[in-house]
Design an enzyme around this catalytic site. Structure first.
Site, PDB file in Angstrom:
ATOM      1  N   ASP A 128      -7.492  42.222   8.924  1.00  0.00           N
ATOM      2  CA  ASP A 128      -8.547  42.653   8.008  1.00  0.00           C
ATOM      3  C   ASP A 128      -9.880  41.950   8.268  1.00  0.00           C
ATOM      4  OD1 ASP A 128      -9.628  44.220   6.089  1.00  0.00           O
ATOM      5  OD2 ASP A 128      -8.677  43.225   4.387  1.00  0.00           O
ATOM      6  N   HIS A 147     -11.263  46.372   6.211  1.00  0.00           N
ATOM      7  CA  HIS A 147     -11.000  47.620   5.491  1.00  0.00           C
ATOM      8  C   HIS A 147     -12.243  48.150   4.795  1.00  0.00           C
ATOM      9  CE1 HIS A 147     -10.235  44.907   1.934  1.00  0.00           C
ATOM     10  NE2 HIS A 147     -10.775  45.928   1.300  1.00  0.00           N
ATOM     11  N   SER A 192     -13.477  42.981  -2.461  1.00  0.00           N
ATOM     12  CA  SER A 192     -13.195  42.901  -1.033  1.00  0.00           C
ATOM     13  C   SER A 192     -14.434  42.589  -0.206  1.00  0.00           C
ATOM     14  CB  SER A 192     -12.601  44.207  -0.533  1.00  0.00           C
ATOM     15  OG  SER A 192     -11.278  44.347  -0.954  1.00  0.00           O
TER      16      SER A 192
END
Length: 402
Positions: A262, A231, A350
């Site tokens: 992901d 992402h 992330s």
């Protein structure tokens, strides 16, 4: 996903909420040891962090790491000898419990010095049930189900519910409960979001967004790549570290509102490289990457990220699916193939690096929307990460190690 400004603000929040981005750069993992007269097996700073996380002395932390490594070695030997096993997990006391297929296999496990049990279901059957639920969710994302995963310790597929009662959620839960005691439903959970804000764990920027750097690896042709959360590079952007471009996104398996995994990779520009030591933001020195052997459920685990720095906890479950919510009105996204942990993360973490012992484990994907870490290494919390070994296998990569 990633953090952004102006017209990108919505997507920045989504990225950040789905998975805490870890700083860009080096991706590695190695706990440090505490022996004075012998060569260090683990880095002292990391032992200190683990001791704080577990609430034990540094010597006990070293003993815990040694015990985990010894037991994993015995389990690996059993699997090489084709002993019929159905997965394994670490109990709270640090004992590796091996699921044996039958009484005869249990005898072989015990003979190897490991704890054994014959489960009612085991990894294979639980994975089958989990796959059926994945198929159901991928047709229509269940907003009221935060995550569902194979939990070897409880011998169930565990479904975490956040209270939404949309039609897709009702259909999903009906299908889940049709499996009887093989499925455990846990109420009162939070909604999840991605968290995206060059040593692994440091900040990387692109198109007004933020994320954290994951791991360096090389493809079959010897080309250097960055392995990160999908992402973070959904639009395959150019990536910058301290204002200087160092890589360009080339592949991702994540797309908002569609069936997603992901993971993603970026090609590293000539003259740049991804380091072999993870930053720990002053909490544990640096951590060198030695390999990517997957740590069993219950293993000690730490992560580096640009928002929350260095936080530690334990591995939860593998084969986890989640529903990520876009707080700005975008579609929900079902992501499969994750792992869960008790490591605290926030938006901007992330893509960053998780390590267990000296083995790289994965990249931050997401966590609870309202979660706030307290700034300490052992901040209470939870998160989801993309296992590194799966990404390496899918893209045909070899991890860079020290």
């Amino acid at each position: 996903m990633k953090h952004g400004k102006k017209k990108n603000a919505r997507r920045y929040i989504v990225a950040a909420s789905i998975g805490a981005l870890l700083s860009a750069g080096v991706a590695t993992g190695a706990y440090a040891g505490a022996a004075d007269s012998a060569p260090l097996k683990y880095q002292p700073e990391m032992v200190q962090a683990l001791a704080t996380t577990l609430g034990v002395s540094e010597q006990e932390a070293v003993e815990r790491l040694d015990k985990e490594a010894q037991q994993q070695g015995r389990f690996a030997k059993l699997r090489a000898e084709k002993v019929s096993t159905l997965g394994a997990f670490f109990a709270k006391d640090g004992t590796l419990v091996v699921n044996a297929a039958d009484a005869e296999a249990a005898k072989e496990v015990k003979a190897a010095g490991l704890a054994a049990r014959v489960p009612e279901r085991g990894e294979g059957e639980l994975n089958r049930i989990k796959a059926q639920l994945d198929a159901k969710a991928l047709k229509s994302a269940p907003a009221g189900v935060s995550a569902w995963s194979v939990d070897l310790a409880s011998d169930t597929v565990t479904v975490e519910v956040n209270g939404e009662t949309d039609a897709a959620t009702r259909t999903f839960l009906k299908a889940a409960k049709s499996n009887g005691e093989a499925v455990r439903v846990v109420q009162g959970q939070e909604k999840l979001e991605t968290q995206a804000v060059v040593p692994p764990g440091s900040r990387m920027t692109f198109n007004g967004y933020l994320c954290s750097v994951g791991y360096g690896a090389k493809d079959r042709n010897g080309k250097q790549v960055l392995v990160t959360a999908g992402h973070c590079i959904e639009d395959l952007p150019a990536l910058a570290y301290n204002g200087t471009r160092f890589a360009k996104g080339t592949h991702t398996r994540f797309a908002l509102g569609t069936r997603s995994v992901d993971m993603g990779i970026a090609s590293v520009d000539a003259g740049h490289s991804i380091g072999l030591d993870i930053t720990t933001y002053g909490k544990a020195g640096t951590v060198a990457v030695r390999g990517s052997q997957r740590a069993p459920q219950g293993s000690a685990l730490c992560k580096a990220g640009q928002t929350t720095g260095w936080t530690c906890g334990k591995v939860g479950s593998y084969n986890v699916s989640v529903t990520y919510t876009d707080q700005n009105g975008g579609p929900d996204t079902v992501v499969t193939g994750l792992a869960s942990s008790s490591v605290c993360t926030q938006g901007g973490d992330s893509g960053g690096a998780y390590v267990s012992g000296n083995q790289a484990q994965g990249m931050t994907s997401g966590g609870p929307i309202s979660q706030r870490c307290n700034g300490q290494v052992n901040s209470p919390g939870s998160s989801y990460f993309q296992p590194l070994d799966d990404a390496l296998k899918y893209y045909g990569l070899t991890l860079n190690t020290k």
